[in-house]
Design an enzyme around this catalytic site. Structure first.
Site, PDB file in Angstrom:
ATOM      1  N   ASN A 101      -0.308   4.007   5.664  1.00 45.63           N
ATOM      2  CA  ASN A 101       0.131   2.855   4.850  1.00 45.63           C
ATOM      3  C   ASN A 101       1.447   3.170   4.128  1.00 45.63           C
ATOM      4  OD1 ASN A 101      -1.231   4.691   3.192  1.00 45.63           O
ATOM      5  ND2 ASN A 101      -1.825   3.122   1.722  1.00 45.63           N
ATOM      6  N   LYS A 147      -6.089   3.473  11.484  1.00 40.85           N
ATOM      7  CA  LYS A 147      -6.558   3.094  10.148  1.00 40.85           C
ATOM      8  C   LYS A 147      -6.416   1.594   9.990  1.00 40.85           C
ATOM      9  CE  LYS A 147      -7.872   3.673   5.801  1.00 40.85           C
ATOM     10  NZ  LYS A 147      -7.328   4.467   4.722  1.00 40.85           N
ATOM     11  N   HIS A 227     -13.962   6.779   2.285  1.00 45.70           N
ATOM     12  CA  HIS A 227     -14.354   6.868   0.868  1.00 45.70           C
ATOM     13  C   HIS A 227     -15.553   5.993   0.496  1.00 45.70           C
ATOM     14  CE1 HIS A 227     -11.584   3.518   1.098  1.00 45.70           C
ATOM     15  NE2 HIS A 227     -10.511   4.258   0.960  1.00 45.70           N
ATOM     16  N   ASP A 302      -9.177  11.541   0.099  1.00 42.72           N
ATOM     17  CA  ASP A 302      -8.330  10.377  -0.211  1.00 42.72           C
ATOM     18  C   ASP A 302      -7.262  10.777  -1.235  1.00 42.72           C
ATOM     19  OD1 ASP A 302      -7.256   7.841  -0.215  1.00 42.72           O
ATOM     20  OD2 ASP A 302      -8.823   6.948  -1.455  1.00 42.72           O
ATOM     21  N   HIS A 306       0.295   9.832  -7.165  1.00 43.29           N
ATOM     22  CA  HIS A 306       1.321   9.071  -7.887  1.00 43.29           C
ATOM     23  C   HIS A 306       1.759   9.977  -9.017  1.00 43.29           C
ATOM     24  CE1 HIS A 306       0.168   5.320  -5.887  1.00 43.29           C
ATOM     25  NE2 HIS A 306      -1.091   5.593  -6.166  1.00 43.29           N
ATOM     26  N   GLY A 317      -5.220   5.781  -7.561  1.00 43.53           N
ATOM     27  CA  GLY A 317      -5.169   6.934  -6.674  1.00 43.53           C
ATOM     28  C   GLY A 317      -5.237   8.217  -7.455  1.00 43.53           C
TER      29      GLY A 317
HETATM   30 ZN   LIG Z   1      -6.786   6.356   1.224  1.00 46.29          ZN
END
Ligand SMILES: [Zn+2]
Length: 427
Positions: A101, A147, A227, A302, A306, A317
């Site tokens: 992503n 994904k 997750h 995961d 940041h 995150g």
């Molecule tokens: Zn992720």
């Protein structure tokens, strides 16, 4: 296999732990081929003898990581392949699955190749790149995982227009697709709620898993639920599996360590914002049992870095690569056998990635990739912010001591000191 006898090798001795058991043994590994050449009661002076309380595991594999790097490079202030490698080495992780992503996403052959070249140039550890599954996309390669985002992200269902889930997934029969499972309709309905947790309720995950399992069964897709955070979602997965469907799942360290009640054990508890969010103590307890018994296939972080400023401003995150191995030490100290932990952190992820990775991972057998994680269970470790190698620069596990730490990570026969990412040279 013919080996070049002059190729540089390391002779290592220690307590080897695999999912099948533990033995004290020696390994001869080759720095050139990056494989395990010999194992057993080998002659010679070992380069290193690890004593009591130090364990040697097949290198840990984290199949769900956001390295943030892409050819455009617009997120390198958060992380790049080099800083992610350093964090992984500190965590004892030898192979990661990198999420697609990115602002510049790998969604066709050309964009995938550019990202592949970048990873090969900049990464120290091994990287499997996921391709981004988008509307109208087709499997442009047969040797990569995919994904698919249900919840809001790059390439998510918002960009699917009126196409149904089945239409978008139809070309991917026979492939492995990792799903971010949050139902966008439920998220939209809850978007005005007061808290992050209320805006992303458990029901959104459960309903998304229901849709994914039904569609993937029809299309013969290996669904991997990313997750997993809810006991009810787990029940659906177990039901599908019992009916013969190929489905795997993972749990993160944050969903195992924290819940809606205990999050303020971490002094910046409001930084523990992620998608899916923390759930109830009951969910957490059930996920933990499921990891032990194998209903959850693997641990995956995961890792979603940041910066501190971005987290303080409400980004979702958590950075977790640095503490991967140390977190396993905590689970071990709580009574989970190391053989089980190695299975969830190395052997099973190696199986899930067997079609995508180069070489045999997940064990310490002759011919396997010489990527190892060495942990010292005699040393406790409290991670300081200054020690975090991820560019994120913080950890949700600051100030809580771990009962052990990774001391060395071997990547394809090359030895790295975990805390500094410095090369260990032959004496
Ligand atoms: Zn992720």
């Amino acid at each position: 296999m013919m080996e070049n006898t002059s190729a540089p090798t390391w002779l290592l001795e220690g307590d080897l732990i695999e999912s099948t058991g533990r033995t004290r043994s020696r390994l001869r590994i080759c720095r050139e081929s990056g494989t395990i050449l010999e194992r057993g009661d080998l002659p010679g002076d070992p380069d290193v003898i690890w004593g009591e309380g130090v364990i040697v595991c097949p290198g840990f594999i984290d199949i769900h990581v956001h390295c943030r790097d892409d050819p455009g490079g617009s997120q390198r202030h958060k992380e790049d392949y080099f800083s992610a490698s350093e964090a992984a080495i500190q965590g004892g992780v030898v192979l990661v699955g990198d999420m697609p992503n990115n602002p510049d996403p790998p969604c066709d052959l050309e964009s995938y190749r550019s990202k592949r070249n970048l990873a090969d140039e900049r990464s120290i550890i091994d990287v499997v790149l996921y391709g981004l599954l988008i509307r109208g996309g087709t499997p442009f390669r047969n040797d990569i995982p995919w994904k698919c985002y249900f919840g809001p992200s790059v390439g998510d269902v918002d960009s699917w227009g009126d196409a149904t889930v089945e239409e978008v997934l139809a070309p991917f029969g026979g492939q492995m697709v990792m799903f971010h499972a949050e139902d966008p309709t439920i998220l939209a309905r809850c978007s005005e709620e007061a808290t992050h947790e209320q805006r992303r309720p458990a029901e959104a995950e459960v309903e998304a898993i229901r849709t994914i399992l039904k569609t993937c069964r029809k299309l013969d897709i290996h669904a991997h639920i990313a997750h997993l955070s809810t006991a009810d979602g787990l029940a659906l997965i177990e039901q599908a599996r019992s009916e013969g469907q190929t489905v795997t799942t993972e749990v993160t360290p944050h969903h195992l360590a924290f819940d809606s009640e205990n999050r303020n054990q971490f002094e910046c508890g409001d930084w523990l914002q992620m998608n899916p969010p923390l759930r109830t103590p009951r969910d957490r307890a059930i996920l933990r049992e499921a990891l032990i018994c194998g209903a959850i296939d693997c641990l995956a972080t995961d890792h979603a870095p940041h910066t501190i400023e971005e987290n303080a401003a409400g980004s979702s995150g958590v950075p977790l690569l640095d503490t991967f191995g140390a977190f396993l030490c905590r689970l071990a100290s709580e009574g989970i056998p190391w053989e089980v932990l190695v299975e969830r952190a190395s052997t099973t992820p190696a199986k899930i990635f067997s079609k995508f990775s180069d070489g045999q991972y997940g064990d310490l057998q002759v011919g396997s990739v010489a990527s190892l994680t060495v942990l010292d269970l005699n040393q406790s470790w409290t991670i300081e912010r200054s020690q975090v190698r991820s560019r994120a620069g913080w950890s949700p596990f600051e100030k809580t001591p771990f009962p052990g730490k990774v001391i060395e990570t071997v990547i394809r026969g090359v030895r790295w000191e975990a805390a500094t990412s410095s090369l260990i040279q032959q004496a």
